[in-house]
Design an enzyme around this catalytic site. Structure first.
Site, PDB file in Angstrom:
ATOM      1  CD  GLN A  67      -5.363  -3.833  -7.960  1.00  0.00           C
ATOM      2  OE1 GLN A  67      -5.065  -2.756  -7.478  1.00  0.00           O
ATOM      3  NE2 GLN A  67      -4.808  -4.291  -9.038  1.00  0.00           N
ATOM      4  N   GLY A 123      -4.593   1.157 -14.856  1.00  0.00           N
ATOM      5  CA  GLY A 123      -4.125   0.764 -13.529  1.00  0.00           C
ATOM      6  C   GLY A 123      -5.190   1.059 -12.498  1.00  0.00           C
ATOM      7  CE  LYS A 151     -11.759 -15.536  -9.719  1.00  0.00           C
ATOM      8  NZ  LYS A 151     -11.932 -16.948 -10.115  1.00  0.00           N
ATOM      9  CB  THR A 153      -1.475  -5.401  -7.591  1.00  0.00           C
ATOM     10  OG1 THR A 153      -0.136  -5.918  -7.586  1.00  0.00           O
ATOM     11  CG2 THR A 153      -1.533  -4.235  -6.648  1.00  0.00           C
ATOM     12  CG  PHE A 213      -1.692  -1.318   1.365  1.00  0.00           C
ATOM     13  CD1 PHE A 213      -2.594  -1.762   0.404  1.00  0.00           C
ATOM     14  CD2 PHE A 213      -1.440  -2.127   2.457  1.00  0.00           C
ATOM     15  CE1 PHE A 213      -3.215  -2.988   0.532  1.00  0.00           C
ATOM     16  CE2 PHE A 213      -2.064  -3.366   2.591  1.00  0.00           C
ATOM     17  CZ  PHE A 213      -2.960  -3.792   1.632  1.00  0.00           C
ATOM     18  CD  GLU A 267      -2.122   3.835  -6.140  1.00  0.00           C
ATOM     19  OE1 GLU A 267      -1.412   2.900  -6.534  1.00  0.00           O
ATOM     20  OE2 GLU A 267      -2.076   4.268  -4.980  1.00  0.00           O
ATOM     21  CG  LEU A 311      -5.220  -5.348 -19.014  1.00  0.00           C
ATOM     22  CD1 LEU A 311      -3.712  -5.268 -18.844  1.00  0.00           C
ATOM     23  CD2 LEU A 311      -5.577  -5.356 -20.501  1.00  0.00           C
TER      24      LEU A 311
END
Ligand code: FAD
Ligand code: SF4
Ligand code: FES
Ligand code: FES
Lengths: 342, 180, 758
Positions: C658, C722, C653, C487, C260, C725, C650
């Protein structure tokens, strides 16, 4: 953790003997959930640890005068899920299940639960002063981070709380602690078991250093139909009580025949006030009648920077608990001790 | 009474000597062994540091997270607060013992993979052992009861909803098996 | 569409891909559920010594004495290291600055000097032959201090706030000049809000504590099993600090029990373990206790002031946002806090300012969505207040003031499907029925409230490399020195490699977490997929080119003179598209080229020229429902719906996990987390998992995650932004806004604990 030695007691007498011999530097160990924690924190630094888990004190059986006897070594889980505890002492079952976690309750014993020590941050941190841990060193909690500390019966030496949930229900049920020592057996009424900090915060109860708890006797209870344990905490589970209330009512219609109220999270011992409870006798079980009782319970309370809210919260929790108790034990949705209004 | 005195710590040779070890008989994941253990060794450290069973995790070492959950005589406990010496004669099941000898995953392990019930995986062995213990205890039937029953296992990655799904999947699989 | 188009064309179409976009179970899942995955403290190398850290009890002052000699008498104790006897390391501060240090400042060095910098810093390391002996001996260490006054109270020291004096990678300083005339606009506006929000110190608290196992080789080489988000950052740091050559230090971290952000920079356990290992020429492990996890990094406390105004049509007309954060005395920790307020909504008049106060605490560190979480929590609450002042639904207000371009930089967004995110999330949540007034909804005796907020996070890409090895058995191994901190890096890189190499996924292995692998940046900031993933894609494309060339050497040339554009690469073979009979397996191609191991590596750089013309951000729309017991103040977050516009997804699942985890973080931030400082002693007092609360299972209820389609050809070759965050940004605001809607109470300091509602 210090380099203590280990002995396993084969009998109660042997355990008591070993403890006497260790002369203050011995500790019994049962579930270990509090002692091992404190050993690692270097708060407890005994020279000898006496394992009492093999003693035959793990039973739950019928007690004298229609009561139930809880062995000191019965686990918290076995006690909470015991059908007779659930049927006759539902507030006790719920109080236990509201505490700690399932794993810890599988380990923790009834005797150990009574003797668990405060969660005051300064007591736990040996780099800090603390009158309870090092008498005379001072009490940084009074002007420090005291959210977990008490508002009733505090002293200028210590404002710590007793963190147990189980003990709150036991106090309300007026349980009796059975102990055994070099002089034989004796009993201690629950109200006299734990003490207030006064000038000696290092003393937390009236058990003698070489005495062992063998059982807890629950007297027959007329409260099973109207018993609740309400715990208010900072997250939904696995947190100590900010405030908790064990409320037991004996009702005749909607009239209160007798009431028991014990408070947790607010004092160095489970907090009771029989005089205040008596105010309810003969009254109808309504919010209007509960409010002055709640106010009276906290009349002498004194808040500190981070915990003054417990006074108002405590009053509200008392009213809530009494309202739930009035509705009746059966009407409370109960998720493993998480009591909620149905 | 819990009178405390810091002078309980003796000086001199009592201070510098280490406690002696004693033999402790344990059945770990079905195999019985006798290990020499000092009183101050926790079951968690015994597994991780002495027996190389590192599947059991240390998250806090103080009973506050559940990462170290193992089954002792079938019951889930925090191995970090368990002195190994006290468990002489016990049966211990760790995450490694849930997997079949042929490497087949336990239904709970499989369900955790299927439901993506973890991210970093560090709390996972504890979650799985705890879930297996919880089902055995027989008090968790509704979603709320499972959530409460699993609240002794923190997951900082926040996989909780998937952990709930996984337990329900494994639960269903077990019930199907016993019904069949 | 042929798979080829997706290689050479710009468009990457999810529907036509074999693996990408399909929900895929973690490839490291079996290892994690069986206990087979090894974390840093689990490499039990022979003859290991254990180091136990002694932490200081005072915040400021000087160490007068430490009873080292006495403690060394304990059986099993090998050495006690302190500032008095620790071997010297690099002299210059610059040698101690890792990749993510600020440009100036003096990174903390353990056991370096007698002066204390903060409470709980390491002051001694006890090294013994068992963990228990080291722990015991550490308890006998007595440190005497000459205590000096300290300052740890941000509010009391606000007068010392100053603008940053250094720079830091990734930090965008607040625009120097205001946009328009915020003061004038504020004064003239119809609806105004002038409020202050505060947020306490929070700790990362990954479940695994930091640990470093140094295996000391016979040749003096160090193999360091380290909990870190950046093996190469650690390796460079160790070489620089200890004057070692990079060939003598290898840092390995196959698994990480949560980071994190706490493991982006080297932590003091690695310093201490290498110090001990090199001093004693022995293998050493140093692990932090949970308490010590509170002693080296945190999300900084922040106090933020807003003056927001809208005109009578509800158009946002003025934003003034000042954020004051703490940092340590020795370093200026920098995160981008206020710029988001000039970005999220259209506004002609904006003034932003970010300032620091130096306190006697450890340096703060990046913590999940650093800066954005802080700034947007407060901004999105203040915006909610303004919307209510303007008597507008908070969603309608946001849609009205939607920013079509980044006004801070004057750039268009590379993609921004936030509007669609609002729409889908609102619909799923059932927002349309929401009454404007607070205290309008009840369930039994509980008050119910609905709140929402938006979030944003930058979609960055950095330089990264990938290497592959293809062997005649058809197995492909791809590697890069990145990390998987939970991740899903192992899984997504395996998918990307399979997708673009044409090797079936079960024959692909992705390896990471070893400093000797090809270059990868630290794992953080949500840039791993874009950076490392792009490199993996490119190297796999190069593989296909090579294999295609080799196919020409195969007997009978089954592919004939087919152009590469008409060849399909799948299942470890090439065939003429539409004619699977005309094929060459990869093994045949290797054999024809007499190659028994085909190795390729590539370094991928972001296409800066293309990216520089656009603003690159992901976005979120978060809706939350709370129920509040008004008497007792207890709050439950009963429902959260979050829609994410994060480019191409991508692996849905792991992506879902996340975002879900980040929402749990947001709930935690809103209701539970707080580092409780005792300013009198300058120390965090709730330094454990029992009292530093994070949610338990029973705290978390329904969480719904939506990914809205978002097509982006600029952000990076994968079109993925991504997700590490973005999921947390805005959640705390949505929850806090819902609490207001339930109760009518604006609680402007986190966490919203029950006492604040009594
Ligand atoms: C993380 C955490 C959370 C917790 N949360 C809660 C909570 O929410 N509510 C709650 O009520 N409790 C909570 N607990 C405390 C837990 O309930 C107690 O630790 C437990 O009940 C102690 O029992 P034990 O058998 O493990 O005691 P031990 O640790 O074995 O012993 C505790 C003390 O009692 C003495 N002792 C034990 N048995 C006897 C005996 N028969 N006679 C004389 N002396 C004896 C020991 O010498 C020792 O000093 C929590 C604990 C932890 C670690
Ligand atoms: S409240 Fe009691 S336990 Fe806490 S610091 Fe003061 S003396 Fe110690
Ligand atoms: S390691 Fe045992 S509960 Fe955390
Ligand atoms: S999976 Fe990372 S802590 Fe649970």
């Amino acid at each position: 953790m210090i380099n203590f030695s280990y002995t396993r007691a084969g009998s109660v007498a042997e355990a008591v003997g070993a403890k006497s011999k260790a002369n203050g530097a011995g500790r019994f160990i049962a579930g270990g959930t509090n002692l091992v924690d404190l050993l690692k924190e270097n708060v407890e630094r005994p020279r000898q640890v006496i394992d009492i888990t093999r003693l035959p004190l793990a039973t739950i059986e019928e007690g004298p005068n229609g009561g139930l006897r809880l062995g000191a070594l019965a686990t918290n889980a076995d006690t909470a899920y015991h059908p007779e505890v659930q049927r006759r002492y539902p507030a006790l079952s719920r109080a236990i299940l509201a505490g700690a976690s399932a794993q810890l309750r599988n380990m923790a014993t009834n005797g150990g639960n009574l003797l668990q020590r405060t969660r005051c941050y300064y007591f736990y941190d040996v780099a800090m002063a603390c009158n309870k841990r090092r008498p005379g060193s001072g009490c940084p909690a009074i002007s420090g981070q005291n959210r977990v500390c008490g508002v009733l019966g505090t002293s200028d030496q210590c404002i710590a709380t007793h963190p147990s949930d189980m003990c709150i229900a036991l106090a309300a049920l007026e349980a009796v602690v059975r102990v055994s020592g070099p002089q034989g057996e004796r009993t201690i009424p629950f109200a006299e078991f734990h003490t207030l900090p006064g000038d000696t915060p290092q003393i937390e109860n009236t058990l003698a250093p070489d005495e062992i708890i063998t059982a807890i006797d629950l007297p027959e209870s007329p409260y099973a139909e109207h018993s609740v344990y309400t715990k208010v905490r900072d997250r939904a589970s696995y947190a100590f009580a900010l405030v908790s209330v064990a409320a037991l009512l004996e009702l005749d219609g909607d009239m209160v025949k007798s009431a028991r109220i014990a408070l947790g999270g607010v004092a160095h011992k489970p907090w009771r006030s029989p005089e205040v409870e008596a105010l309810l006798t003969g009254k109808t079980a309504t919010k209007e009648n509960f409010l002055p009782v709640a106010a009276a319970l906290f009349h002498d309370a004194r808040g500190y920077e981070h915990n003054a809210f417990k006074i108002e919260l405590g009053k509200r929790a008392v009213v809530r608990a009494l309202q739930l108790a009035t509705k009746g034990t059966a009407s409370i949705r109960d998720v493993n001790g998480q009591t909620a209004d149905a | 009474m819990n009178a405390f005195s810091e002078s309980d710590t003796a000086g001199g040779s009592t201070m510098t000597a280490l406690p002696g070890k004693s033999p402790v008989k344990l059945t770990i994941n079905g195999e019985s062994t006798t290990v020499e253990v000092a009183p101050w060794t926790t079951l968690l450290d015994l597994l991780r540091e002495y027996l190389d069973l590192t599947g059991t995790k240390k998250g806090c070492d103080h009973g506050q997270c559940g990462s170290c959950t193992v089954l002792v005589d079938g019951k889930r406990v925090n191995s970090c607060l368990t002195l190994a010496i006290m468990k002489d004669g016990s049966e211990i099941t760790t995450i490694e013992g849930l997997t079949g000898k042929d490497g087949a995953l336990h239904p709970m392990q499989q369900a955790f993979v299927d439901c993506d019930a973890f991210q970093c995986g560090y709390c996972t062995p504890g979650q799985i052992c705890s879930a297996v213990g919880m089902i055995k205890e027989g008090h968790a039937h509704s979603d709320d009861e499972i959530r409460e029953g699993m609240s002794g296992n923190l997951c900082r990655c926040g996989a909780y909803p998937h952990i709930l799904n996984a337990i329900k999947q494994a639960y269903a699989a077990t019930e199907k098996r016993t019904a069949a | 569409m042929s798979a080829l188009k997706s290689i050479f064309g710009k468009d990457v179409d999810t529907t036509s891909s074999t693996y990408l976009g399909k929900p895929t179970s973690r490839v490291d899942g079996p290892a994690k559920v069986t206990g087979g995955a090894k974390y840093a403290a689990e490499f039990n190398v022979p003859n290991l010594l254990y180091g136990y850290i002694v932490s200081s009890g005072a915040a400021r002052g000087t160490i007068k004495s430490i009873n080292t000699a006495e403690v060394e008498k304990v059986s099993g104790v090998v050495k006690v290291l302190t500032h008095e006897n620790a071997p010297k390391t690099a002299y210059l501060d610059s040698s101690h600055r890792d990749q993510l240090a600020s440009s100036g400042g003096a990174p903390f060095r353990p056991l370096y000097k007698a002066e204390l910098e903060y409470s709980s810093q390491p002051v001694a390391l006890v090294i013994a032959d068992t963990f228990e002996a080291a722990r015991y001996a550490a308890s006998l260490v007595k440190v005497e201090y000459e205590v000096a006054p300290h300052e740890t109270d941000l509010r009391a020291n606000m007068g010392k706030a100053h603008p940053p004096t250094v720079t830091r990678t990734g930090y965008v300083s607040a625009p120097k000049k205001p946009r328009g005339n915020p003061e004038g606009a504020y004064d003239a506006a119809a609806h105004k809000v002038d409020v202050e929000y505060s947020q306490p110190i929070e700790f990362h608290m990954p479940m695994e504590s930091y640990a470093s196992t140094v295996a000391y080789g016979e040749d003096g080489k160090l193999t360091i099993y380290q909990k870190t988000q950046g093996v190469q950052n650690c390796q460079e740091y160790v070489c620089s600090v200890f004057g070692l050559s990079s060939s003598d230090v290898q840092v390995i971290s196959p698994y990480m029990g949560g980071g994190f952000g706490s493991g982006l920079r080297p932590t003091y356990d690695i310093y201490l373990s290498v110090l001990a290992a090199t001093a004693l020429r022995r293998s050493v492990r140093v692990s932090m206790t949970r308490q010590q996890m509170f002693s080296f990094s945190h999300r900084p406390e922040a106090i933020q002031q807003f003056k927001l105004a809208a005109n009578s049509d509800g158009m946002l007309d003025a934003v003034t946002h000042t954020a004051i954060e703490e940092t340590s005395q020795n370093e200026e920790y920098l995160e981008t806090v206020v710029n988001w307020s000039g970005l999220l909504y259209n506004c002609p008049n904006v003034m932003l300012s970010h300032q620091l106060v130096n306190l006697d605490l450890a340096s703060p560190a990046d913590m999940r969505a650093p800066g954005a979480v802080t700034g947007l929590y407060a901004y999105e609450c203040a915006i909610d207040e303004l919307a209510y002042e303007a008597k507008l639904d908070p969603l309608a207000f946001r849609e009205k003031n939607y920013a079509e371009k980044d006004q801070n930089e004057g750039k268009l967004f590379s993609s921004k499907e936030l509007r669609e995110a609002y729409r889908q999330a609102a619909e799923k949540f059932g927002w349309s029925g929401r009454p404007l007034e607070p205290r309008s909804m009840k369930k039994g005796s509980d008050l119910i409230g609905w709140g929402m907020a938006s979030g944003s996070w930058e979609a960055s890409q950095g330089k990264a490399a990938a290497k592959l090895v293809l062997t005649p058995d058809g197995k492909l191994v791809v590697s890069s020195a990145t990390s998987d901190i939970g991740t899903g890096t192992y899984t997504v890189m395996t998918m990307i490699a399979a997708e673009f190499s044409g090797v079936a996924i079960e024959n692909v292995t992705f390896e990471l977490g070893d400093s000797s692998m090809v270059y990868a940046p630290v794992e953080g900031g949500s840039w791993t997929v874009s950076s490392v993933g792009s490199a993996v894609k490119t190297v796999c494309q190069e593989l296909r080119d090579r294999l295609f060339k080799l196919a020409g050497k195969v007997d009978g040339t089954p592919l004939g003179d087919t152009k590469i554009g008409d060849v399909t690469f799948a299942n470890g073979a090439m065939h003429v598209t539409g004619n699977p009979v005309k094929n060459v397996t990869y093994a045949e191609a290797l054999k024809a080229g007499k190659i028994d191991k085909l190795e390729l590596d590539t370094t991928e750089l972001p296409q800066l020229a293309k990216q520089a013309t656009h603003a690159l951000y992901s976005h979120s729309a978060v809706f939350a429902e709370v129920s509040v017991d008004e008497d007792l103040g207890t709050i439950h977050v009963t429902r959260v719906v979050s829609a994410i516009a994060g480019g191409r997804i991508l692996n849905p699942k792991t992506a879902r996990s996340q975002i879900m985890g980040a929402i749990v973080w947001g709930i935690s931030m809103a209701l539970e987390e707080e580092g409780m400082l005792d300013d009198k002693v300058g120390r965090f007092m709730n330094h454990n998992y029992a009292e530093y609360h994070i949610p338990v299972n029973a705290d978390i209820h329904d969480i719904d995650v939506i990914f809205v389609p978002e097509h982006d050809e600029v952000v990076n070759p994968l079109g993925a932004k991504g997700l590490g965050e973005i999921g947390i940004v805005g959640v705390a605001a949505a929850v806090t806004n819902a609490i207001w809607h339930a109760t009518g109470r604006r609680v402007r300091s986190l966490p919203v604990t029950l006492d604040k509602l009594l």
